[in-house]
Design a protein around this motif. Sequence first.
Motif, PDB file in Angstrom:
ATOM      1  N   ARG A 424       0.903  -1.118   0.019  1.00 29.05           N
ATOM      2  CA  ARG A 424      -0.097  -0.106   0.047  1.00 29.05           C
ATOM      3  C   ARG A 424       0.848   1.101   0.123  1.00 29.05           C
ATOM      4  O   ARG A 424       1.500   1.316   0.869  1.00 29.05           O
ATOM      5  N   ASN A 425       0.579   2.288  -0.976  1.00 30.43           N
ATOM      6  CA  ASN A 425       1.449   3.277  -1.126  1.00 30.43           C
ATOM      7  C   ASN A 425       3.082   3.179  -1.310  1.00 30.43           C
ATOM      8  O   ASN A 425       3.739   3.912  -0.742  1.00 30.43           O
ATOM      9  N   PHE A 426       3.483   2.083  -1.668  1.00 31.25           N
ATOM     10  CA  PHE A 426       4.802   1.517  -1.547  1.00 31.25           C
ATOM     11  C   PHE A 426       5.641   2.364  -2.829  1.00 31.25           C
ATOM     12  O   PHE A 426       5.030   2.873  -3.819  1.00 31.25           O
ATOM     13  N   GLN A 427       6.691   2.816  -2.227  1.00 31.76           N
ATOM     14  CA  GLN A 427       7.805   3.191  -3.310  1.00 31.76           C
ATOM     15  C   GLN A 427       8.677   2.244  -3.425  1.00 31.76           C
ATOM     16  O   GLN A 427       9.114   1.717  -2.546  1.00 31.76           O
ATOM     17  N   PRO A 428       9.145   1.933  -4.790  1.00 30.04           N
ATOM     18  CA  PRO A 428      10.250   1.246  -4.973  1.00 30.04           C
ATOM     19  C   PRO A 428      11.488   1.237  -4.143  1.00 30.04           C
ATOM     20  O   PRO A 428      11.959   2.408  -3.801  1.00 30.04           O
ATOM     21  N   PRO A 429      12.009   0.189  -3.637  1.00 27.37           N
ATOM     22  CA  PRO A 429      13.115   0.577  -2.646  1.00 27.37           C
ATOM     23  C   PRO A 429      14.517   0.921  -3.247  1.00 27.37           C
ATOM     24  O   PRO A 429      15.212   1.318  -2.618  1.00 27.37           O
ATOM     25  N   VAL A 430      14.669   0.789  -4.587  1.00 28.54           N
ATOM     26  CA  VAL A 430      15.597   1.303  -5.363  1.00 28.54           C
ATOM     27  C   VAL A 430      15.134   2.644  -6.156  1.00 28.54           C
ATOM     28  O   VAL A 430      14.306   2.320  -6.953  1.00 28.54           O
ATOM     29  N   ASP A 431      15.341   3.951  -5.870  1.00 31.95           N
ATOM     30  CA  ASP A 431      14.787   4.944  -6.671  1.00 31.95           C
ATOM     31  C   ASP A 431      15.683   5.382  -7.682  1.00 31.95           C
ATOM     32  O   ASP A 431      16.803   4.969  -7.741  1.00 31.95           O
ATOM     33  N   GLY A 432      15.164   6.226  -8.379  1.00 34.67           N
ATOM     34  CA  GLY A 432      16.089   6.781  -9.553  1.00 34.67           C
ATOM     35  C   GLY A 432      17.307   7.641  -9.273  1.00 34.67           C
ATOM     36  O   GLY A 432      18.319   7.476  -9.946  1.00 34.67           O
ATOM     37  N   GLU A 433      17.428   8.273  -8.158  1.00 35.48           N
ATOM     38  CA  GLU A 433      18.656   8.830  -7.620  1.00 35.48           C
ATOM     39  C   GLU A 433      19.621   7.785  -7.531  1.00 35.48           C
ATOM     40  O   GLU A 433      20.751   8.017  -7.811  1.00 35.48           O
ATOM     41  N   GLU A 434      19.307   6.639  -6.932  1.00 34.80           N
ATOM     42  CA  GLU A 434      20.320   5.623  -6.757  1.00 34.80           C
ATOM     43  C   GLU A 434      20.728   5.086  -7.886  1.00 34.80           C
ATOM     44  O   GLU A 434      21.926   4.669  -7.981  1.00 34.80           O
ATOM     45  N   ILE A 435      19.644   4.617  -8.974  1.00 39.11           N
ATOM     46  CA  ILE A 435      20.174   4.316 -10.214  1.00 39.11           C
ATOM     47  C   ILE A 435      21.216   5.149 -10.959  1.00 39.11           C
ATOM     48  O   ILE A 435      22.144   4.632 -11.371  1.00 39.11           O
ATOM     49  N   THR A 449      12.747   3.179 -17.328  1.00 40.57           N
ATOM     50  CA  THR A 449      12.860   1.632 -17.719  1.00 40.57           C
ATOM     51  C   THR A 449      12.825   0.710 -16.681  1.00 40.57           C
ATOM     52  O   THR A 449      12.249  -0.101 -16.273  1.00 40.57           O
ATOM     53  N   LEU A 450      14.252   1.166 -15.712  1.00 43.42           N
ATOM     54  CA  LEU A 450      14.576   0.078 -14.784  1.00 43.42           C
ATOM     55  C   LEU A 450      13.750   0.423 -13.377  1.00 43.42           C
ATOM     56  O   LEU A 450      13.524  -0.609 -12.730  1.00 43.42           O
ATOM     57  N   LYS A 451      13.336   1.608 -13.319  1.00 46.22           N
ATOM     58  CA  LYS A 451      12.515   1.670 -12.128  1.00 46.22           C
ATOM     59  C   LYS A 451      11.144   0.909 -12.504  1.00 46.22           C
ATOM     60  O   LYS A 451      10.607   0.294 -11.471  1.00 46.22           O
ATOM     61  N   SER A 452      10.611   0.979 -13.590  1.00 43.56           N
ATOM     62  CA  SER A 452       9.409   0.187 -13.665  1.00 43.56           C
ATOM     63  C   SER A 452       9.554  -1.207 -13.722  1.00 43.56           C
ATOM     64  O   SER A 452       8.626  -1.944 -13.538  1.00 43.56           O
ATOM     65  N   ALA A 453      10.712  -1.789 -14.270  1.00 44.08           N
ATOM     66  CA  ALA A 453      11.053  -3.067 -13.928  1.00 44.08           C
ATOM     67  C   ALA A 453      10.956  -3.737 -12.874  1.00 44.08           C
ATOM     68  O   ALA A 453      10.503  -4.628 -12.379  1.00 44.08           O
ATOM     69  N   ILE A 454      11.679  -2.775 -11.862  1.00 46.89           N
ATOM     70  CA  ILE A 454      11.630  -3.247 -10.296  1.00 46.89           C
ATOM     71  C   ILE A 454      10.239  -3.052  -9.878  1.00 46.89           C
ATOM     72  O   ILE A 454       9.782  -4.022  -9.134  1.00 46.89           O
ATOM     73  N   LYS A 455       9.636  -2.090 -10.195  1.00 40.60           N
ATOM     74  CA  LYS A 455       8.137  -1.916  -9.661  1.00 40.60           C
ATOM     75  C   LYS A 455       7.319  -3.297 -10.100  1.00 40.60           C
ATOM     76  O   LYS A 455       6.824  -4.082  -9.224  1.00 40.60           O
ATOM     77  N   ASP A 456       7.478  -3.614 -11.184  1.00 37.95           N
ATOM     78  CA  ASP A 456       6.630  -4.706 -11.926  1.00 37.95           C
ATOM     79  C   ASP A 456       7.228  -6.104 -11.212  1.00 37.95           C
ATOM     80  O   ASP A 456       6.118  -6.931 -10.875  1.00 37.95           O
ATOM     81  N   ALA A 457       8.345  -6.243 -11.033  1.00 44.37           N
ATOM     82  CA  ALA A 457       8.989  -7.557 -10.465  1.00 44.37           C
ATOM     83  C   ALA A 457       8.471  -7.562  -9.055  1.00 44.37           C
ATOM     84  O   ALA A 457       8.106  -8.739  -8.800  1.00 44.37           O
ATOM     85  N   ILE A 458       8.265  -6.573  -8.129  1.00 42.73           N
ATOM     86  CA  ILE A 458       7.707  -6.599  -6.954  1.00 42.73           C
ATOM     87  C   ILE A 458       6.314  -7.003  -7.008  1.00 42.73           C
ATOM     88  O   ILE A 458       5.856  -7.997  -6.338  1.00 42.73           O
ATOM     89  N   LEU A 459       5.546  -6.258  -7.863  1.00 35.97           N
ATOM     90  CA  LEU A 459       4.136  -6.443  -7.980  1.00 35.97           C
ATOM     91  C   LEU A 459       3.750  -7.785  -8.410  1.00 35.97           C
ATOM     92  O   LEU A 459       2.771  -8.366  -8.077  1.00 35.97           O
ATOM     93  N   ASP A 460       4.601  -8.320  -9.417  1.00 33.65           N
ATOM     94  CA  ASP A 460       4.440  -9.635  -9.731  1.00 33.65           C
ATOM     95  C   ASP A 460       4.752 -10.997  -8.902  1.00 33.65           C
ATOM     96  O   ASP A 460       4.700 -11.991  -9.318  1.00 33.65           O
ATOM     97  N   GLY A 461       5.371 -10.298  -7.747  1.00 33.88           N
ATOM     98  CA  GLY A 461       5.828 -11.502  -6.826  1.00 33.88           C
ATOM     99  C   GLY A 461       7.380 -11.828  -7.270  1.00 33.88           C
ATOM    100  O   GLY A 461       7.678 -13.020  -6.839  1.00 33.88           O
ATOM    101  N   ALA A 478      20.071  -4.275 -15.486  1.00 29.74           N
ATOM    102  CA  ALA A 478      21.002  -3.163 -16.317  1.00 29.74           C
ATOM    103  C   ALA A 478      21.999  -3.874 -17.255  1.00 29.74           C
ATOM    104  O   ALA A 478      22.207  -3.415 -18.175  1.00 29.74           O
ATOM    105  N   GLU A 479      22.680  -5.044 -16.725  1.00 29.25           N
ATOM    106  CA  GLU A 479      23.424  -5.687 -17.652  1.00 29.25           C
ATOM    107  C   GLU A 479      22.764  -6.231 -18.977  1.00 29.25           C
ATOM    108  O   GLU A 479      23.749  -5.785 -20.148  1.00 29.25           O
ATOM    109  N   LYS A 480      21.515  -6.666 -18.804  1.00 36.20           N
ATOM    110  CA  LYS A 480      20.750  -6.852 -20.254  1.00 36.20           C
ATOM    111  C   LYS A 480      20.654  -5.596 -21.032  1.00 36.20           C
ATOM    112  O   LYS A 480      20.801  -5.814 -22.474  1.00 36.20           O
TER     113      LYS A 480
END
Length: 493
Positions: A424-435, A449-461, A478-480
């Motif tokens: 609920r109201n979660f913010q990705p644990p790795v943000d844009g500044e850290e990237i 793109t990287l932020k969305s990928a992290i978010k989707d990975a968490i939401l999809d379990g 990022a390596e890919k």
Amino acid sequence: MSLLKAKKTKMIDLTADELKACFRANIFRRVSETADKLGLECYVVGGYVRDLFLQRPSQDIDVVVVGSGIAMAEALAKRLGHGAHVSVFRNFGTAQLKWHGLEVEFVGARRESYTHNSRKPIVEDGTLEDDQNRRDFTINAMAVCLNSARYGELVDPFGGLDDLREKTIRTPLDPDVTFIDDPLRMMRCIRFATQLGFYIDDETFLSLCRNRERISIISRERIADELNKIVLSPIPSKGFIDLDRSGLLELIFPELAALQGVETRNGRAHKDNFYHTLQVLDNISRHTDNLWLRWAALLHDIGKPVTKRWEPKAGWTFHNHNFVGEKMVPSIFRKMKLPMNEKMKYVQKLVGLHMRPIAIADDEVTDSAVRRLLFEAGDDIDDLMTLCEADITSKSLERKQRFLDNFRLVRLKLKDLEERDRIRNFQPPVDGEEIMRVFGLSPCPQIGTLKSAIKDAILDGVIPNDHDAAYAFLLKKAEKMGLQPLDRDASGK
């Protein structure tokens, strides 16, 4: 006629002695003493008297003085002494007295006349009879005398007490004159009938229909105020049906009126979305007094007329009506002078999301789908679920029960996933500044793109909602994409 059985409004009959006893409160005795000393006739009028017979709590104390209401209020304040405060509005000939949490409005008895293009009256001093003649409805025209010689005497020249017994809304004089003089009274007529569960007298209702075009001189703010009171009524559908029957609805809320009607093609018909909407509003009103959640119910299908299509295989469809409705909410709020702030955004959000729990409940209830719902709804998830449960109006008891059972499963999953994943109201644990720091990047599309990928990975379990797992996922993703961290051993913290 409302979609649900009208709520009963109980009324009591009071003897002369019982009515007098109701005015034993200290403030009324002080008013009586002050009026007698000044030699002024003085009466409690309107809503306070009406609500006394209806056993409704009321702080709306209006006092009419045959003479100067301002002089009366100022003299009373002196008599009351410490703690009494008077606000005077000389342009309107009124005064408000506040004393120990009580508010009493004083006004001189008056007669009124109107010009055709304004609801602002020309006011002259008058008698009690003149003042009662100008009242909107018989149930609001009753007065109780406060002078000692007639203390507690009911003055009811238009049979307001009988209309309370008969649960009837009726104007004291010719309804055409009442509504032409002040067209806002047409909205008030329907609002009182809705709030109290009363019926509108036939002649009064026919006058509503005849004079509906006069509503055009009323400000949107005043109309919105009456609409809000209808929406907050015990069974609000009654008010909207009366607005529709009188012809007022299409003038003040054409988007809602456009939901009406059933079209049939090749033997296949869609439901009447107007009556469905009112049923949803009544359903949700059993569970909440939240005005804006009720507005979300009223507007949840507002996009259906725009999106209605006939598809030979599927029949009638309303694809994306929730998203279209979401876009309509700001223009409706702006036009109606409703607040263009977080309240509007809240309604807009619920309208846009109201199909999501239904889509989940109609299929397998997966963790991924529930996580995404919780992420998008945030703190409004409970209100969204209340709206969606109210939206189940199917006549098929089997289908209705299946949805309600699945909604219970959705609620259980919501609770479980919230406790486990903190979505609920979660913010990705790795943000844009850290990237940017890890890869030495300036603002660019790759970061999104990287932020969305992290978010989707968490939401999809795929990964848990914690920093280390998200950071490890980030490095692989990022390596890919051909990106390398500046420091291979960096923790990212």
